[in-house]
Design an enzyme around this catalytic site. Structure first.
Site, PDB file in Angstrom:
ATOM      1  N   LEU A 193     -55.794  32.654  18.291  1.00  0.00           N
ATOM      2  CA  LEU A 193     -56.707  33.439  19.114  1.00  0.00           C
ATOM      3  C   LEU A 193     -56.724  34.893  18.667  1.00  0.00           C
ATOM      4  O   LEU A 193     -55.696  35.563  18.650  1.00  0.00           O
ATOM      5  CB  LEU A 193     -56.298  33.369  20.586  1.00  0.00           C
ATOM      6  CG  LEU A 193     -57.193  34.153  21.555  1.00  0.00           C
ATOM      7  CD1 LEU A 193     -58.584  33.534  21.623  1.00  0.00           C
ATOM      8  CD2 LEU A 193     -56.568  34.210  22.939  1.00  0.00           C
ATOM      9  N   HIS A 205     -46.219  40.899  22.149  1.00  0.00           N
ATOM     10  CA  HIS A 205     -46.852  42.001  21.437  1.00  0.00           C
ATOM     11  C   HIS A 205     -47.816  42.699  22.398  1.00  0.00           C
ATOM     12  O   HIS A 205     -48.421  42.064  23.263  1.00  0.00           O
ATOM     13  CB  HIS A 205     -47.604  41.424  20.235  1.00  0.00           C
ATOM     14  CG  HIS A 205     -48.149  42.441  19.287  1.00  0.00           C
ATOM     15  ND1 HIS A 205     -49.274  43.187  19.567  1.00  0.00           N
ATOM     16  CD2 HIS A 205     -47.748  42.830  18.054  1.00  0.00           C
ATOM     17  CE1 HIS A 205     -49.532  43.983  18.554  1.00  0.00           C
ATOM     18  NE2 HIS A 205     -48.623  43.786  17.617  1.00  0.00           N
TER      19      HIS A 205
END
Length: 357
Positions: free
Chosen positions: A144, A248
């Site tokens: 993604l 992240h």
């Protein structure tokens, strides 16, 4: 026109952002994929900026959609979002039918182990990382990414959730459980604190090289070099401990979306960057659980004030979009002419749909 994913042939996917028109994927898209991959800060294992690898990804996806599946294997379904006005590829997403196989799927399982010494009244709960190896695993969502300039108009939600529409439409192609390995925390220098402390001492290359090799299916080096003994978390530096299970910064929206869809955190993390692993029974994923089917009514009864739905053509020639839909409760639905055109649907064809939120 709403954004949509589309394809003129099985596994040839294209998506359009608002005010652009649909078209099918071309060989020339390879350059766009490379450009998109090159723009990703920190890299993405399943979308490396390498033309040959990306060409193989496209070929693998084409084969997956063309294959008649009796049970899920290693099929990889690849979806692309493109701004057809400029021709730029601006997003990707993917589904792997089953992880593992000949090359196993690895993770670190976090276990809480108890140590006691009654004479001194000492009792400790210690977190320990255990290397886990799976040869016949669940399905996985992956790959993604949406270019930052296009993170608007519901494009990111469409790109992510349309995979679940496909899964719910063709459940026999997937496992009963779905996982998501999210990108782990990187520091301000772009390095993974976990890799630097746990992985690098056993390898002669950096985090990105190891992650790329694993993503390409070359995992023999993990069995040979990765430490298979338990790792006691309290022995790691505080910065490394804090990175375990942390995503992240760019992955935080994806984490929030998946949790809202019914995924849950597990006691497992990625072996390279310690990013969290999420899991959900496929039938409990919100988009899959609320998925319904309907036959398209003749045009003329546009549901202009109805709420937005995720809508897809119930075909391996898969297209999906965000659009207004009216469910008449008798097995038929109405779409706006704009939405039906985007999906290349004629009256009488079957669609699958789920509330957008």
């Amino acid at each position: 026109m709403p954004p949509f994913l589309c394809g003129e042939t099985p596994s040839r996917f294209r998506a359009s952002l608002p005010y652009s028109s649909p078209c099918s994927i071309r060989e020339s898209d390879l350059a766009g994929l490379v450009a998109l991959a090159s723009s990703i800060d920190g890299g993405l294992t399943t979308l490396p900026a390498n033309a040959e690898i990306l060409r193989e990804r496209i070929d693998a996806s084409l084969r997956s959609f063309a294959t008649r599946v009796s049970r899920p294997g290693g099929e990889h379904y690849f979806f692309v979002l493109e701004d057809t006005a400029s021709g730029a590829v601006v997003g990707t997403s993917g589904l792997v039918a089953r992880v593992g196989g000949y090359e196993p799927f690895y993770s670190y399982e976090i276990r809480s182990e108890r140590y006691t010494h009654p004479p001194l009244k000492i009792e400790k709960e210690i977190s320990v990382l255990h290397l886990k190896e799976i040869h016949r695993g669940p399905s996985e969502i992956c790959s993604l990414f949406l270019h930052p300039e296009y993170r608007r108009a519901g494009a990111g939600r469409l790109l992510s959730l349309s995979r679940f529409l496909f899964l719910g439409t063709f459940p026999g192609r997937f496992d009963a459980t779905v996982i998501a390995e999210l990108r782990g925390y990187l520091d301000q220098t772009g390095k993974s604190p976990f890799w630097e402390a746990v992985g690098r001492p056993f390898f002669d290359f950096d985090f990105y090289a190891a992650d790329l090799l694993s993503g390409l299916g070359d995992k023999a080096f993990i069995a040979d070099l990765m430490p298979d003994h338990p790792i006691y978390v309290p022995l790691l530096p505080n910065l490394v401990q804090a990175a375990i299970g942390r995503v992240h910064a760019n992955t935080e929206p994806a984490l929030a979306l998946l949790l809202a869809e019914g995924f849950e955190r597990t006691a497992e993390v990625d072996i390279f960057d310690a990013g969290p692993l999420l899991r959900a029974p496929s039938g409990s994923i919100r988009t899959v659980r609320t998925l319904r089917t309907g036959r398209l009514r003749p045009f003329g009864d546009d549901p202009t004030v109805e709420p937005l739905f995720l809508v897809a053509r119930a075909s391996l020639d898969f297209r999906a979009t965000l659009g207004a839909l009216r469910d008449h409760g008798d097995g038929t639905v109405s779409l706006t002419g704009e939405t039906a055109t985007a999906l290349e649907l004629d009256p009488g064809e079957v669609v699958t749909f789920s509330p957008a939120r």
